[in-house]
Design an enzyme around this catalytic site. Structure first.
Site, PDB file in Angstrom:
ATOM      1  N   GLU A  39       2.684  -5.797   1.700  1.00 22.07           N
ATOM      2  CA  GLU A  39       1.340  -6.255   2.042  1.00 22.07           C
ATOM      3  C   GLU A  39       0.215  -5.362   1.524  1.00 22.07           C
ATOM      4  O   GLU A  39      -0.525  -4.750   2.318  1.00 22.07           O
ATOM      5  CB  GLU A  39       1.205  -6.402   3.565  1.00 22.07           C
ATOM      6  CG  GLU A  39       2.193  -7.373   4.186  1.00 22.07           C
ATOM      7  CD  GLU A  39       1.905  -7.639   5.671  1.00 22.07           C
ATOM      8  OE1 GLU A  39       1.078  -6.927   6.257  1.00 22.07           O
ATOM      9  OE2 GLU A  39       2.512  -8.569   6.229  1.00 22.07           O
ATOM     10  N   GLU A  42       8.767 -11.733   6.408  1.00 24.08           N
ATOM     11  CA  GLU A  42       8.357 -11.500   7.792  1.00 24.08           C
ATOM     12  C   GLU A  42       7.820 -12.798   8.363  1.00 24.08           C
ATOM     13  O   GLU A  42       7.087 -13.521   7.687  1.00 24.08           O
ATOM     14  CB  GLU A  42       7.224 -10.453   7.923  1.00 24.08           C
ATOM     15  CG  GLU A  42       7.648  -9.028   7.698  1.00 24.08           C
ATOM     16  CD  GLU A  42       6.492  -8.037   7.850  1.00 24.08           C
ATOM     17  OE1 GLU A  42       5.532  -8.324   8.609  1.00 24.08           O
ATOM     18  OE2 GLU A  42       6.538  -6.988   7.199  1.00 24.08           O
TER      19      GLU A  42
END
Ligand code: FCB
Length: 446
Positions: free
Chosen positions: A163, A348
């Site tokens: 991320e 995720e």
């Protein structure tokens, strides 16, 4: 509703959030060590000194994974355990910890996926400018190479960065995550240096690695709150900022044109050679998905001039994220449309809902989390049916853990952690997930 036989069923975690003992056995401090011990930065003054004590209990945690029937596990490596000063001397004991973890996983038939950077930059490198320093790409390639040489014989799936958007938006623009800076000039530069680091690590992997390497991004499909032109323009900016800012350079070799509109003179035209380095062929893309953004124009929202609208009739999680499973189907099929047929993993997905600090004698009942997971697993199946090449799903998270500056208050685990005793109790959602895995998804049809 059956998933492919080779589909990987996993859980995801990260080092600082679960390991504890961040300075043990010769490890150096990271920016999260520094941030968490700065008064006022963390909810309840929480920190990762103990966390879930996974550093000492990893064998028990692997046993929990086996009981769930996981076929894969995504974890991150703490850079400062491997290279305490960020570059230079290698700390063998740090490598030994991850080697033992990986061996335990493999003995249990669980395929490891290792993330090299899940936000815990060595403090010694932050003192040299951290991601603001152009040399950071070389530092990262050196660290990555050390990990590849030590572990590629037993780790078949590698991730460069987790991320990058959160690193820049939280760490350098809004200051709510380590290292806690607030500057659009720094943000724009850190974006570019992170992406160069990603490219440099992929190049390094091609020289020494034999398996697969990819990038993990968090994506949020952005939908306009109305048909008004200014809401549609705001949606485009929000999409460029969060989704295309990282995928376009990595997969197409250019930044979205909206970046200059968003950042003004803080955005630069980077050298073409940098973009060549960033655009390295990757073996897969990891998508982290939690929510969507219903987007409206808002001139006061700096620097994006866009804001996510609240949806009155929707369910929200404890982190105030709208539950919207169609967004996961949409974003997976969007990736395929925009970037072509790249193998995908949902790296995720999960939800924080309230669970009590102490598990009751008859367990932890978390129907809201089960509902969230059921909806999102079905959404993954739908994306596969629509042609997205999704090869695995990693639930966030195996354990309740340190949710960064939100501390231990937000529980994402399917296994409850009592932070007084560190006792683990699988929640009802753990049993639900075990059934999904055992039935290859068929139990989702019920
Ligand atoms: C993601 C992070 C992960 C965790 C979840 C809830 O953005 O990668 O570490 O905090 O959100």
């Amino acid at each position: 509703m059956r998933f492919p036989e080779t589909f990987l069923w996993g859980c995801a975690t990260s080092a600082y959030q679960i390991e504890g003992s961040p300075l043990a056995d010769g490890a150096g401090p990271s920016i999260w060590e520094r941030f968490a011990h700065t008064p006022g930065m963390m909810h309840n003054d929480d920190h990762g000194d103990i966390a879930c004590d996974h550093y000492h209990r990893f064998r028990d945690d692997v046993k929990l994974m086996r009981d769930l029937g996981l076929t894969s596990y995504r974890f991150s490596i703490a850079w400062a355990r491997i290279l305490p000063a960020g570059t230079g001397a290698v700390n063998q004991k740090g490598l030994d910890f991850y080697r033992q973890l990986v061996d335990a996983l493999r003995e249990g038939g669980i395929t490891p996926m290792a993330t090299l950077y899940h936000w815990d930059l060595p403090e010694a490198l932050d003192d040299r400018g951290g991601w603001l320093n152009r040399d950071s790409a070389d530092w990262f390639a050196e660290y990555a190479t050390t990990c590849f040489e030590a572990l590629d014989d037993r780790v078949p799936l590698w991730v460069t960065l987790n991320e990058p958007w959160v690193v820049t938006d939280g760490g350098y623009l809004h200051g709510v995550l380590a290292p806690g800076h607030r500057s659009p000039y720094e943000t724009a530069r850190v974006t570019h240096h992170l992406m160069r680091a990603h490219g440099a690590a992929v190049q390094a992997y091609r020289a020494v690695g034999k398996h697969q390497i990819g990038l993990v991004v968090n994506l949020e499909p952005k939908y306009p709150a109305s048909d008004r032109a200014e809401d549609r323009a705001a949606t485009q900016r929000a999409d460029a900022y969060m989704n295309r800012q990282y995928l376009d350079p990595a997969l197409k070799g250019s930044y979205p044109p909206e970046m200059r509109d968003i950042f003004g003179d803080a955005w630069r035209d980077w050298p073409a050679a940098d973009l060549e380095q960033i655009r390295q062929p990757i073996d897969f893309l990891g998508v982290n998905y939690y929510t969507r953004g219903l987007t409206a124009h808002d001139a006061t929202a700096w620097p994006l001039r866009a804001r996510t609208r609240r949806v009155p009739q929707a369910t929200y999680t404890e982190t105030d994220w709208e539950v919207y499973e169609q967004g996961l189907t949409d974003i997976l099929t969007w990736v395929k449309q925009r970037y072509g047929d790249i193998p995908l993993y949902v790296t995720e997905n999960g939800a924080a809902f309230y669970d009590p600090p102490v598990a009751a004698a008859d367990g932890v009942h978390d129907p809201l989390r089960i509902d969230y997971l059921r909806r999102h697993l079905r959404a993954v199946h739908k994306a596969i049916a629509q042609g997205a090449d999704v090869r695995g799903y990693y639930l966030w998270s195996l354990l309740d853990n340190l949710e960064w500056s939100l501390g231990f208050a937000k529980r994402f685990g399917i296994v409850h952690v009592n932070y007084e005793t560190l006792q683990r109790t699988p929640k009802d959602s753990a049993k639900f997930y075990a059934e999904v895995i055992a039935s290859h998804g068929e139990s989702l049809s019920d």
